[in-house]
Design a protein around this motif. Structure first.
Motif, short mmCIF file in Angstrom:
data_model
loop_
_atom_site.label_atom_id
_atom_site.label_comp_id
_atom_site.label_asym_id
_atom_site.label_seq_id
_atom_site.Cartn_x
_atom_site.Cartn_y
_atom_site.Cartn_z
N UNK A 156 1.20 -1.35 0.32
CA UNK A 156 -0.24 -0.16 0.13
C UNK A 156 1.33 1.28 -0.31
N UNK A 157 1.55 1.10 1.01
CA UNK A 157 2.80 2.73 0.66
C UNK A 157 3.95 2.49 -0.30
N UNK B 184 10.71 6.71 3.71
CA UNK B 184 11.63 6.98 5.07
C UNK B 184 11.14 8.51 5.48
N UNK B 185 12.40 9.18 4.86
CA UNK B 185 12.01 10.59 5.32
C UNK B 185 11.81 11.47 4.58
N UNK B 186 10.94 12.52 4.79
CA UNK B 186 9.76 13.85 3.99
C UNK B 186 10.46 14.61 4.14
N UNK C 259 1.42 15.98 8.94
CA UNK C 259 2.20 15.83 10.28
C UNK C 259 2.32 14.52 11.30
N UNK C 260 0.90 14.86 11.76
CA UNK C 260 0.42 14.31 12.41
C UNK C 260 0.04 12.48 12.43
N UNK D 253 4.63 6.46 10.91
CA UNK D 253 6.60 6.22 11.60
C UNK D 253 7.08 7.11 10.12
N UNK D 254 6.69 7.56 9.66
CA UNK D 254 7.45 7.69 8.87
C UNK D 254 8.05 9.39 9.46
#
Length: 796
Positions: free
Chosen positions: A1-2, A7-9, A31-32, A38-39
């Protein structure tokens, strides 16, 4: 799905917080949910106040000019897996369009290079739409006079024209109806680094916007539609907005919906896309005028209107979720593919800070807006644009009544922010509605609604209320407007004020309860409350973007604190407020434009512990539970000095805390201001400040927040200003303090105490390790202690 490789944005934040309030509040939901999934998120932002309460979710916060160079530096230093520009403003799209080929394997989420570039390059936008056989107005941008005249001969008059400069600024559109006006425009002096842009005029067409959500698997849904009451030619945010768009029949709505979905597919937009249309109902001509592939003021308005969690959904779509398999907070399932069907109308009415008439055109002139809800056009017009308590409509009526027909006609053909009042006066004089519609471009449903308001106002004024018309008048929202006492005195049950839920079929389900209500009229009340004790927070009409920023921040902090202390927060506002999704289901929100809730007694009096009032003037001074949160000036001495301090104090009526001190002084002709100076004040300053504060609070014995301004003269401090309540510094004090001032206040209102015999270190306690530094009144920098000291050393 993802997206497994992300992992980092890096989030490109908005530029100026008080001009991008809706983006700042959408940032929290974004961001919540990314944090819950988990990002690791970072943000580049110019003004840390725009972070509001979301700062705790970020792995890194970079406070720098939001530019392509600084984004590129971050990417090269930290190598994020992806960049998310959808909660930035238009500037974020410009940055994305400039990064093509420069950021290696770092992905762009949501708005890709092509869609971002097309929001700036009109020729690319038109080329893509023409290729996809989507309706768009042909356009030319040239500095060749022969080419310009040849293009105009091919499309004919009327046209609109503007000068576009190399720095992307423009002169604004000019309407040109004939060759004489064109020659005058071309003859104007101009800079060499500019081009003239020409396109066919669509002035007078109706304007609509459709907001689409789309996932990476080509599933799309329509979140909502917005209609401008005023036609194209008047800036979108100077228009009275209505959602849903009620002048579109089903075939027209489906046509525009299909165009919107196709456009999102053409540019491969994942997330949100708002498409603007011009529509001529006489000829059925339709054109796409622009699209916005990011969160915006319109998407926040649609959250008010539909309760659809747009920002949360967009964040998940951008990282690879299916539209029908979205996840809300705490893992609740949400089917975002089900399009909202609302049972009410939501309207946004622009506001101007200064009285009088303002001519309307392509440039925005309004300062703020007010949002109201209702079940009919008449109700939302009466609550909003025709609300005499907000707009002095009775004074407008008196002035317009003195005009002769020719003078009134001038007001009709040259639109101002009094347009609805002008049209009502014209209809009182029996001007024909079809003619008015043709001249003004305002669709017939709105003129019919205005006529109904005129007819029913006459009935009220003449006291001819009976069982045949009372229900219809109540549906029009006449309660609280003008001559309504006769209606209020009526014994008919339908005149009763009640609270109704803003129902939206797709989101009002067991996994996503909607506690958003508004005051209207009817028989059955739908307000549902828990058994918990309650704190009511009342909010006023907001008159500026700065006020809105502060209110959003304070309401969120208050609601979160009230809930965490085991109570039920009830937000009663003169206009709607959409809480962040994390606490939306824990609070009750009631829109109450006429401030009727107190007299309705729908909330059991014995369940209310406190009332926190954010308005400038307390309504019920006799209620000991009412706490005025807005600043009240107590002392003001007109003295100036090179060195000063702004101090926030929280008191329980006996003892006090000083969680935040902001220090301001000059150094080598540079003026600088730094927060959190609690951490490095001298013992002498601690002692002197505490003595001055204790002296000022000697006769104060209630729970309160105080704000002091002190100046330094001859090595001694002097209190020059004293406020009880919240000032505009509240956000900066909260960001600068490890002590949560608003949560502390709530605890004190519930009976907690600060404690006796505190040491000076305990009184001024602040563990915050970041400092807000401003040099020469430029934007804040968010620094650690070493960085802050280095900046000050560089001043010499």
């Amino acid at each position: 799905m993802e997206l497994n490789e992300v992992h980092t944005i890096l989030i490109i934040g908005p530029t100026i917080s008080d001009k991008n309030v809706d983006l700042s509040t959408a940032l929290y939901d974004t961001v919540d949910i990314l944090h819950q999934l988990g990002y690791k998120t970072s943000i580049i932002v110019e003004d840390p106040t725009s972070l509001l309460s979301s700062g705790t979710f970020f792995d890194k916060t970079i406070v720098e000019k939001v530019s392509g160079d600084n984004v590129l530096k971050f990417v090269q230093k930290y190598h994020p897996d992806a960049i998310l520009p959808t909660v930035g403003d238009r500037n974020a799209l410009g940055i994305v369009s400039s990064l093509n080929g420069k950021i290696g394997s770092t992905k762009i989420l949501g708005a890709n290079y092509a869609s971002s570039l097309a929001t700036f390059k009109r020729d690319l936008f038109i080329k893509r739409l023409n290729k996809a056989k989507l309706p768009v107005i042909n356009f030319i941008s040239s500095d060749d006079e022969k080419e310009i005249y040849s293009f105009i001969r091919s499309i004919g008059f009327p046209i609109i024209a503007r000068r576009r400069y190399s720095n992307r600024h423009s002169s604004g559109w000019t309407n040109i109806n004939n060759l004489f006006e064109l020659d005058n425009f071309m003859a104007l002096d101009d800079l060499e680094d500019s081009k003239i842009e020409i396109e066919r005029s669509i002035r007078g067409f109706s304007e609509y916007s459709f907001t689409i959500l789309r996932d990476s698997f080509d599933n799309s849904s329509l979140v909502g539609t917005i209609e401008d009451i005023e036609p194209i030619g008047i800036h979108h945010l100077d228009s009275n907005l209505i959602s849903p768009a009620i002048s579109l029949n089903d075939s027209k709505l489906q046509r525009l919906r299909n165009y919107s979905i196709k456009l999102a597919r053409v540019f491969n937009i994942v997330g949100v896309c708002t498409v603007h249309f011009a529509y001529n109902h006489a000829t059925n001509e339709c054109y796409i005028t622009e699209f916005i592939p990011r969160l915006s003021e319109e998407t926040k308005f649609l959250e008010y209107a539909t309760s659809y969690p747009v920002a949360t959904a967009v964040a998940e779509l951008c990282v690879g979720f299916h539209l029908d398999k979205l996840q809300l907070d705490a893992g609740n399932f949400f089917n975002g593919a089900t399009e909202p069907f609302v049972d009410h109308i939501t309207s946004r009415f622009p506001q101007w800070n200064t009285p009088g008439q303002k001519y309307l055109g392509p440039s925005k002139t309004s300062n703020s807006s007010i949002i109201v809800n209702g079940f009919s056009l008449e109700e939302v017009l009466n609550k909003g644009a025709l609300n005499d308590k907000l707009n002095n409509n009775f004074d407008r009526y008196e002035q317009l009544r003195k005009l002769d027909d020719d003078e009134l006609f001038e007001k009709i053909i040259h639109p101002t922010n009094w347009m609805l009042d002008v049209l009502m006066e014209a209809m009182r004089r029996n001007f024909e509605k079809p003619v008015l519609s043709e001249i003004t471009g305002i669709n017939m449903p709105y003129l019919t609604a205005l006529q109904n308001i005129i007819d029913n106002s006459l009935i009220i004024r003449e006291g001819e209320i009976d069982g045949h018309n009372v229900e219809r008048m109540v549906e029009m929202g006449v309660k609280g407007v003008g001559h309504s006492k006769l209606l209020l005195d009526s014994s008919d049950i339908v005149t009763k004020s009640v609270v109704k839920n803003k129902t939206s079929i797709s989101v009002a389900n067991k996994d996503y309860p909607n506690h958003n209500y508004f005051v209207t009229a009817g028989i059955n009340n739908e307000l549902k409350l828990s058994d918990r004790k309650k704190i009511i927070v009342r909010t006023p009409i907001i008159t500026s973007k700065t006020d809105t920023t502060i209110r959003q921040f304070v309401l969120f902090q208050l609601a979160k604190s009230i809930d965490q202390n085991g109570l039920e927060p009830i937000i009663i506002g003169r206009e709607p407020w959409n809480a962040p999704l994390a606490i939306r289901r824990k609070i009750v929100e009631i829109d109450d434009p006429y401030m009727e809730m107190k007299s309705l007694e729908l909330i059991p009096n014995d369940s209310i512990l406190n009332i926190i009032d954010l308005s400038k003037n307390l309504i019920d001074n006799d209620d000991k539970r009412a706490f005025q949160f807005s600043a009240q000036e107590i002392k003001n001495i007109d003295l100036q000095a090179d060195t000063s301090a702004r101090v926030m104090v929280v008191s329980d009526g006996e003892n006090f805390l000083v969680p935040s001190v902001i220090y301001r002084t000059k150094k080598n002709n540079h003026l600088y201001e730094v927060s959190s100076v609690n951490n490095f004040m001298t013992p002498e300053n601690y002692n002197e400040f505490s003595q001055l504060i204790a002296q000022e609070l000697e006769d104060e014995n209630q729970v309160a927040i105080y704000n002091f301004e002190l100046i330094k003269q001859k090595d001694h401090w002097l209190v020059t200003k004293k406020y009880r309540g919240m000032t505009n510094d509240i956000i900066r004090h909260e960001l600068a303090s490890s002590v949560h001032v608003i949560d502390t206040l709530v605890k004190l209102l519930l009976g907690n105490k600060i404690g006796d015999n505190l040491s000076l270190e305990e009184m001024f306690n602040n563990f915050d390790e970041q400092y807000l530094l401003t040099i020469d009144d430029k934007r804040y920098k968010l620094l650690n202690k070493e960085e802050m000291e280095d900046e000050l050393k560089n001043l010499g």
